[in-house]
Design a protein around this motif. Structure first.
Motif, PDB file in Angstrom:
ATOM      1  N   SER A 116       0.827  -1.209   0.000  1.00  0.00           N
ATOM      2  CA  SER A 116       0.000   0.000   0.000  1.00  0.00           C
ATOM      3  C   SER A 116       0.861   1.258   0.000  1.00  0.00           C
ATOM      4  CB  SER A 116      -0.931   0.004   1.212  1.00  0.00           C
ATOM      5  OG  SER A 116      -1.857  -1.069   1.137  1.00  0.00           O
ATOM      6  N   PHE A 117       1.936   1.250   0.786  1.00  0.00           N
ATOM      7  CA  PHE A 117       2.834   2.413   0.806  1.00  0.00           C
ATOM      8  C   PHE A 117       3.434   2.646  -0.576  1.00  0.00           C
ATOM      9  CE2 PHE A 117       2.593   2.427   5.367  1.00  0.00           C
ATOM     10  CZ  PHE A 117       2.988   3.705   5.751  1.00  0.00           C
ATOM     11  N   ALA A 118       3.811   1.562  -1.244  1.00  0.00           N
ATOM     12  CA  ALA A 118       4.395   1.696  -2.581  1.00  0.00           C
ATOM     13  C   ALA A 118       3.393   2.302  -3.557  1.00  0.00           C
ATOM     14  CB  ALA A 118       4.861   0.329  -3.071  1.00  0.00           C
ATOM     15  N   LEU A 119       2.122   1.894  -3.450  1.00  0.00           N
ATOM     16  CA  LEU A 119       1.086   2.464  -4.322  1.00  0.00           C
ATOM     17  C   LEU A 119       0.913   3.955  -4.073  1.00  0.00           C
ATOM     18  CD1 LEU A 119      -1.659  -0.325  -4.099  1.00  0.00           C
ATOM     19  CD2 LEU A 119      -0.331   0.306  -6.135  1.00  0.00           C
ATOM     20  N   LEU A 120       0.907   4.349  -2.788  1.00  0.00           N
ATOM     21  CA  LEU A 120       0.710   5.764  -2.454  1.00  0.00           C
ATOM     22  C   LEU A 120       1.878   6.619  -2.925  1.00  0.00           C
ATOM     23  CD1 LEU A 120      -0.793   5.433   1.144  1.00  0.00           C
ATOM     24  CD2 LEU A 120      -2.000   5.957  -0.994  1.00  0.00           C
ATOM     25  N   ILE A 121       3.090   6.135  -2.761  1.00  0.00           N
ATOM     26  CA  ILE A 121       4.262   6.900  -3.183  1.00  0.00           C
ATOM     27  C   ILE A 121       4.278   7.039  -4.709  1.00  0.00           C
ATOM     28  CG2 ILE A 121       6.783   6.865  -3.317  1.00  0.00           C
ATOM     29  CD1 ILE A 121       6.752   5.589  -0.504  1.00  0.00           C
ATOM     30  N   ALA A 122       3.906   5.954  -5.399  1.00  0.00           N
ATOM     31  CA  ALA A 122       3.875   6.004  -6.861  1.00  0.00           C
ATOM     32  C   ALA A 122       2.830   7.002  -7.361  1.00  0.00           C
ATOM     33  CB  ALA A 122       3.579   4.609  -7.417  1.00  0.00           C
ATOM     34  N   ARG A 123       1.715   7.098  -6.652  1.00  0.00           N
ATOM     35  CA  ARG A 123       0.620   7.971  -7.105  1.00  0.00           C
ATOM     36  C   ARG A 123       0.819   9.420  -6.679  1.00  0.00           C
ATOM     37  NH1 ARG A 123      -4.751   7.123  -9.041  1.00  0.00           N
ATOM     38  NH2 ARG A 123      -5.738   9.180  -9.132  1.00  0.00           N
ATOM     39  N   PHE A 124       1.254   9.630  -5.419  1.00  0.00           N
ATOM     40  CA  PHE A 124       1.277  10.986  -4.861  1.00  0.00           C
ATOM     41  C   PHE A 124       2.681  11.575  -4.693  1.00  0.00           C
ATOM     42  CE2 PHE A 124      -2.573   8.907  -3.278  1.00  0.00           C
ATOM     43  CZ  PHE A 124      -3.543   9.771  -3.766  1.00  0.00           C
ATOM     44  N   GLY A 125       3.705  10.756  -4.731  1.00  0.00           N
ATOM     45  CA  GLY A 125       5.068  11.258  -4.584  1.00  0.00           C
ATOM     46  C   GLY A 125       5.537  11.355  -3.153  1.00  0.00           C
ATOM     47  N   SER A 126       4.634  11.622  -2.232  1.00  0.00           N
ATOM     48  CA  SER A 126       4.999  11.688  -0.818  1.00  0.00           C
ATOM     49  C   SER A 126       3.845  11.171   0.024  1.00  0.00           C
ATOM     50  CB  SER A 126       5.355  13.114  -0.390  1.00  0.00           C
ATOM     51  OG  SER A 126       4.187  13.890  -0.189  1.00  0.00           O
ATOM     52  N   LEU A 138      -7.474   7.896  -2.889  1.00  0.00           N
ATOM     53  CA  LEU A 138      -6.777   6.726  -2.342  1.00  0.00           C
ATOM     54  C   LEU A 138      -7.306   5.459  -2.999  1.00  0.00           C
ATOM     55  CD1 LEU A 138      -6.657   7.570   1.484  1.00  0.00           C
ATOM     56  CD2 LEU A 138      -4.993   8.130  -0.297  1.00  0.00           C
ATOM     57  N   ARG A 139      -8.624   5.417  -3.207  1.00  0.00           N
ATOM     58  CA  ARG A 139      -9.212   4.263  -3.901  1.00  0.00           C
ATOM     59  C   ARG A 139      -8.673   4.182  -5.330  1.00  0.00           C
ATOM     60  NH1 ARG A 139     -13.799   6.498  -1.204  1.00  0.00           N
ATOM     61  NH2 ARG A 139     -14.504   5.143   0.512  1.00  0.00           N
ATOM     62  N   ALA A 140      -8.586   5.341  -5.968  1.00  0.00           N
ATOM     63  CA  ALA A 140      -8.089   5.376  -7.348  1.00  0.00           C
ATOM     64  C   ALA A 140      -6.632   4.932  -7.433  1.00  0.00           C
ATOM     65  CB  ALA A 140      -8.238   6.790  -7.916  1.00  0.00           C
ATOM     66  N   ALA A 141      -5.887   5.114  -6.340  1.00  0.00           N
ATOM     67  CA  ALA A 141      -4.479   4.690  -6.311  1.00  0.00           C
ATOM     68  C   ALA A 141      -4.351   3.182  -6.157  1.00  0.00           C
ATOM     69  CB  ALA A 141      -3.750   5.396  -5.175  1.00  0.00           C
ATOM     70  N   GLY A 142      -5.464   2.501  -5.872  1.00  0.00           N
ATOM     71  CA  GLY A 142      -5.428   1.048  -5.737  1.00  0.00           C
ATOM     72  C   GLY A 142      -5.469   0.554  -4.304  1.00  0.00           C
ATOM     73  N   ILE A 143      -5.703   1.463  -3.343  1.00  0.00           N
ATOM     74  CA  ILE A 143      -5.773   1.056  -1.937  1.00  0.00           C
ATOM     75  C   ILE A 143      -7.084   0.313  -1.693  1.00  0.00           C
ATOM     76  CG2 ILE A 143      -5.742   1.849   0.458  1.00  0.00           C
ATOM     77  CD1 ILE A 143      -3.122   2.258  -1.104  1.00  0.00           C
ATOM     78  N   GLU A 144      -7.000  -0.841  -1.054  1.00  0.00           N
ATOM     79  CA  GLU A 144      -8.187  -1.648  -0.793  1.00  0.00           C
ATOM     80  C   GLU A 144      -9.171  -0.892   0.091  1.00  0.00           C
ATOM     81  OE1 GLU A 144      -7.170  -5.448   0.810  1.00  0.00           O
ATOM     82  OE2 GLU A 144      -5.634  -5.833  -0.713  1.00  0.00           O
ATOM     83  N   GLU A 145     -10.456  -1.170  -0.092  1.00  0.00           N
ATOM     84  CA  GLU A 145     -11.505  -0.454   0.609  1.00  0.00           C
ATOM     85  C   GLU A 145     -11.371  -0.570   2.123  1.00  0.00           C
ATOM     86  OE1 GLU A 145     -14.527   2.061   1.250  1.00  0.00           O
ATOM     87  OE2 GLU A 145     -13.578   1.603  -0.684  1.00  0.00           O
ATOM     88  N   ALA A 146     -10.990  -1.738   2.615  1.00  0.00           N
ATOM     89  CA  ALA A 146     -10.842  -1.913   4.065  1.00  0.00           C
ATOM     90  C   ALA A 146      -9.786  -0.965   4.615  1.00  0.00           C
ATOM     91  CB  ALA A 146     -10.476  -3.359   4.394  1.00  0.00           C
ATOM     92  N   TYR A 147      -8.711  -0.759   3.863  1.00  0.00           N
ATOM     93  CA  TYR A 147      -7.659   0.154   4.303  1.00  0.00           C
ATOM     94  C   TYR A 147      -8.101   1.609   4.175  1.00  0.00           C
ATOM     95  CZ  TYR A 147      -4.337  -3.717   4.550  1.00  0.00           C
ATOM     96  OH  TYR A 147      -3.695  -4.879   4.890  1.00  0.00           O
ATOM     97  N   VAL A 148      -8.896   1.903   3.151  1.00  0.00           N
ATOM     98  CA  VAL A 148      -9.409   3.274   2.998  1.00  0.00           C
ATOM     99  C   VAL A 148     -10.261   3.631   4.211  1.00  0.00           C
ATOM    100  CG1 VAL A 148     -10.919   4.779   1.654  1.00  0.00           C
ATOM    101  CG2 VAL A 148      -9.327   3.234   0.474  1.00  0.00           C
ATOM    102  N   ARG A 149     -11.111   2.713   4.633  1.00  0.00           N
ATOM    103  CA  ARG A 149     -11.949   2.966   5.808  1.00  0.00           C
ATOM    104  C   ARG A 149     -11.096   3.099   7.070  1.00  0.00           C
ATOM    105  NH1 ARG A 149     -15.375  -1.007   3.300  1.00  0.00           N
ATOM    106  NH2 ARG A 149     -14.579  -2.579   4.744  1.00  0.00           N
ATOM    107  N   SER A 150     -10.048   2.289   7.161  1.00  0.00           N
ATOM    108  CA  SER A 150      -9.155   2.372   8.319  1.00  0.00           C
ATOM    109  C   SER A 150      -8.420   3.713   8.357  1.00  0.00           C
ATOM    110  CB  SER A 150      -8.141   1.219   8.289  1.00  0.00           C
ATOM    111  OG  SER A 150      -7.281   1.276   9.405  1.00  0.00           O
TER     112      SER A 150
END
Length: 368
Positions: free
Chosen positions: A22-32, A44-56
């Motif tokens: 998940s961290f790798a997806l966020l860094i790839a999408r947002f840079g930081s 965050l959903r568009a970056a590929g983060i699973e729904e359970a993690y988005v809610r968390s």
């Protein structure tokens, strides 16, 4: 946005349960991570983060205070290292499922040029105790840092040998660096912090959990150049560490045990399957690791003439005569000598102080 805030958001996302993918997806999408933290949940959903993690993440944001998080880190006497930090251990950075952030508490480490992970059963036998002490003492004498998990048994023995010799040792925890488990090792943990460090991928205040231990083991092997399995039964967590090490391309070694001992079933299986290489003496291990290259001398093994001379120097003592046949419990010595437990205990203490004997188990003694 300050550097401290950025770090706090790494810690916040760990509190939300996000892992390396998940961290790798966020860094790839947002840079930081800071940009990711401040982005709408839809992104965050568009970056590929699973729904359970988005809610968390949403729940974590609702009660998160960056300053409080950083103060908690400071109160624990810890520092945090992320993938973006130059001080993040290079060995750990290269493993699959590398932890995005680790917390470190202690005077030195967590990466050392020479480091060996020593693991084994919690229910260590006298044989396993003696083997762990012997091999760890050899590594310590050669300046090798010892990595382990601060559990009962082999782990605690490995750390204790290191701190007694002033050699760096790293304890990888299955909870926050301020949450030592088991509690009986709290004193040992403080001694470890004086010569090495405690390491965890979990935020301050996180209690140890059963499901954290298997994942903890990948960090344990990831910080080391090799893993030594001292004694492990079938299903032992030490075997999980060996498997992680094998997947990470680390050398795996195992000390063979008795075919009649359940505590050696796992180590013997590792050897049979060629997952681990058999080492029967500390010298064999050190040779495999090229620690004796350049004409170095092995510090712990005496030559046979020296060993004979040492035996000749032992005092004519009835306890030593009994122990010549092998390790004995204090109760066995008391019965054989016909003396009180207090008298035998006092005599054993003197012989141990003088270096003639040592404990190989709870109240069990053997000749050095």
């Amino acid at each position: 946005m300050s550097e401290g805030d950025e770090l706090a958001y790494w810690l916040a996302l760990r509190r939300a349960g996000l892992g390396s993918a998940s961290f790798a997806l966020l860094i790839a999408r947002f840079g930081s991570i800071a940009e990711a933290w401040e982005s709408p949940l839809g992104e965050l959903r568009a970056a590929g983060i699973e729904e359970a993690y988005v809610r968390s993440i949403a729940r974590t944001k609702a009660g998160f205070d960056a300053e409080r998080e950083l103060r908690a880190l400071e109160r624990a006497g810890a520092r945090a290292l992320t993938w973006r930090d130059a001080a993040y251990p290079e060995r750990l950075r290269q493993i699959p499922q590398s932890p995005p952030v680790i917390l470190v508490r202690g005077a030195a480490g967590p990466e050392f040029p020479q480091a060996v992970a020593v693991v084994g059963t919690r229910g260590v036998t006298p044989y396993g105790r003696q083997a762990a002490e012997l091999f760890c003492a050899a590594l310590a004498e050669l300046g090798v840092a010892i990595v382990s998990g601060l559990a009962r048994g082999v782990d605690a023995i490995a750390h204790r040998v290191a701190v007694e010799r002033g050699t760096p040792t790293v304890a990888v925890l299955a909870g926050g660096v301020d949450q030592v488990y088991p509690r009986e090792n709290a004193g040992l943990a403080e001694r470890i912090a004086e010569v090495g460090c405690l390491v965890s991928e979990y935020p301050v205040g996180t209690p140890a959990r059963r499901d954290f231990f298997p994942r903890r083991n990948r960090i344990l092997s990831g910080l080391a150049r090799a893993v030594l399995v001292v004694e492990a039964g079938e299903g032992s967590g030490a075997l999980h560490t060996a498997n992680w090490a094998f997947e990470q391309g680390r050398d795996v070694f195992a000390i063979p045990g008795s075919v009649f001992s359940a505590q050696s079933a796992g180590t013997n299986q590792l050897i049979r399957e060629s997952t681990a290489k058999l080492v029967a003496t500390p010298e064999q291990l050190c040779e495999e690791l090229n620690l004796l290259a350049g004409g170095g001398q092995f510090p712990l093994l005496r030559s046979e003439p020296e060993a004979v001379a040492a035996r000749a120097e032992r005092p004519d003592d009835p306890i030593l005569a009994l122990l010549a046949g092998g390790p004995l419990h204090i109760d066995e010595l008391t019965r054989a000598l016909g003396r009180t437990a207090a008298e035998v205990s006092g005599a054993l203490s003197l012989l141990e102080i003088d270096g003639y004997i040592r404990q190989t188990g709870p109240m069990t003694y053997a000749i050095v």
